[in-house]
Write a protein that holds these residues in place. Structure first.
Motif, PDB file in Angstrom:
ATOM      1  N   THR A  97      46.165  44.303  61.349  1.00  0.00           N
ATOM      2  CA  THR A  97      46.002  44.419  62.740  1.00  0.00           C
ATOM      3  C   THR A  97      47.245  44.739  63.204  1.00  0.00           C
ATOM      4  OG1 THR A  97      43.770  42.887  63.042  1.00  0.00           O
ATOM      5  CG2 THR A  97      45.373  43.481  64.862  1.00  0.00           C
ATOM      6  N   LEU A  98      48.355  43.962  62.836  1.00  0.00           N
ATOM      7  CA  LEU A  98      49.597  44.171  63.288  1.00  0.00           C
ATOM      8  C   LEU A  98      50.210  45.417  62.693  1.00  0.00           C
ATOM      9  CD1 LEU A  98      51.379  40.595  63.047  1.00  0.00           C
ATOM     10  CD2 LEU A  98      50.063  41.564  65.104  1.00  0.00           C
ATOM     11  N   THR A  99      50.020  45.876  61.567  1.00  0.00           N
ATOM     12  CA  THR A  99      50.479  47.152  61.145  1.00  0.00           C
ATOM     13  C   THR A  99      49.750  48.176  61.716  1.00  0.00           C
ATOM     14  OG1 THR A  99      50.276  46.169  58.959  1.00  0.00           O
ATOM     15  CG2 THR A  99      50.491  48.537  58.929  1.00  0.00           C
ATOM     16  N   SER A 100      48.388  48.177  62.189  1.00  0.00           N
ATOM     17  CA  SER A 100      47.740  49.268  62.936  1.00  0.00           C
ATOM     18  C   SER A 100      48.294  49.239  64.342  1.00  0.00           C
ATOM     19  CB  SER A 100      46.261  49.125  62.959  1.00  0.00           C
ATOM     20  OG  SER A 100      45.970  48.078  63.609  1.00  0.00           O
ATOM     21  N   LEU A 101      48.713  48.163  64.997  1.00  0.00           N
ATOM     22  CA  LEU A 101      49.176  48.233  66.145  1.00  0.00           C
ATOM     23  C   LEU A 101      50.496  48.784  66.087  1.00  0.00           C
ATOM     24  CD1 LEU A 101      49.168  47.581  69.232  1.00  0.00           C
ATOM     25  CD2 LEU A 101      49.795  45.269  68.644  1.00  0.00           C
TER      26      LEU A 101
END
Length: 207
Positions: free
Chosen positions: A159-163
């Motif tokens: 999730t953080l990587t995609s954000l």
């Protein structure tokens, strides 16, 4: 169903050996039992069809062979522990609640998803033309925000990587919702997220 042998060697390192893939028509406990009937020890997660007290896979196997043993997958337990501990920290808990809200607001409709995709496409196209982005196989793939799940700590990382990849595009979508959101609640949510993005707590936790 994938069958993997997991054990600890003499040096204390966890080893995993891929045994094979077995076709099962469904994931009911009885079907899985029939497929695993020849395996002496099994380890699985804590889902009801696995460890259920009356009809779980564990119970069905032990009814026929009490020398078998059930092990709740240690990797899965560790993920649950990490998620539980993280939620005990106020700043971390607030951080992931806000990230979850970001996913909900940005991906709430096809219109917003299309806007996110279009912003990402334009940004990548501009980067390729200016030489800022490299070209090559598997580079600059289309992506979207990933929703985190409490049973998979790795999903929080995704999730953080995609954000991170889509942060600039997410800001555009949030600004759009802040002005043209379908309801007052939507506009307030977008406004609150944008304000949180500018806070010290977000920057410190995110970095």
């Amino acid at each position: 169903m994938t069958i993997v042998l997991r054990y600890v060697d003499n040096l204390g390192f966890v080893k995993e050996i891929f045994i094979g893939v077995v076709h099962v028509k469904d994931t009911s406990s009885l079907t899985l039992k029939n497929a695993l009937n020849e395996i002496r020890g099994q380890g699985y997660d804590g889902a009801s069809n696995m460890r259920g007290e009356f009809y779980g896979l564990k119970v069905l196997i032990l009814q026929e062979n009490d020398t078998n043993f059930y092990v709740h997958c240690f990797a899965h337990q560790l993920q649950l522990v990490v998620v539980a501990v993280a939620k005990k920290h106020d700043d971390v808990s607030e951080f992931f609640e806000q990230i979850s809200l970001v996913v909900n607001v940005v991906c709430a409709s096809c219109k917003r998803k299309d806007l996110l995709w279009e912003q990402a496409r334009q940004r990548v196209q501009k980067g390729l033309c200016s030489g800022e982005f490299e070209t090559g196989r598997w580079l600059n793939q289309e992506t979207t925000l990933v929703r985190a799940g409490d049973t998979r700590w790795g999903s929080h990382f995704n999730t953080l990587t995609s954000l991170m990849k889509l942060f600039a595009d997410v800001l555009v979508v949030l600004e759009f919702v802040k002005v043209d959101g379908g309801s007052l609640a939507n506009r307030q949510q977008a406004s609150g997220i944008l304000a949180y993005f500018k806070s010290y707590e977000f920057v410190f936790t995110y970095i």
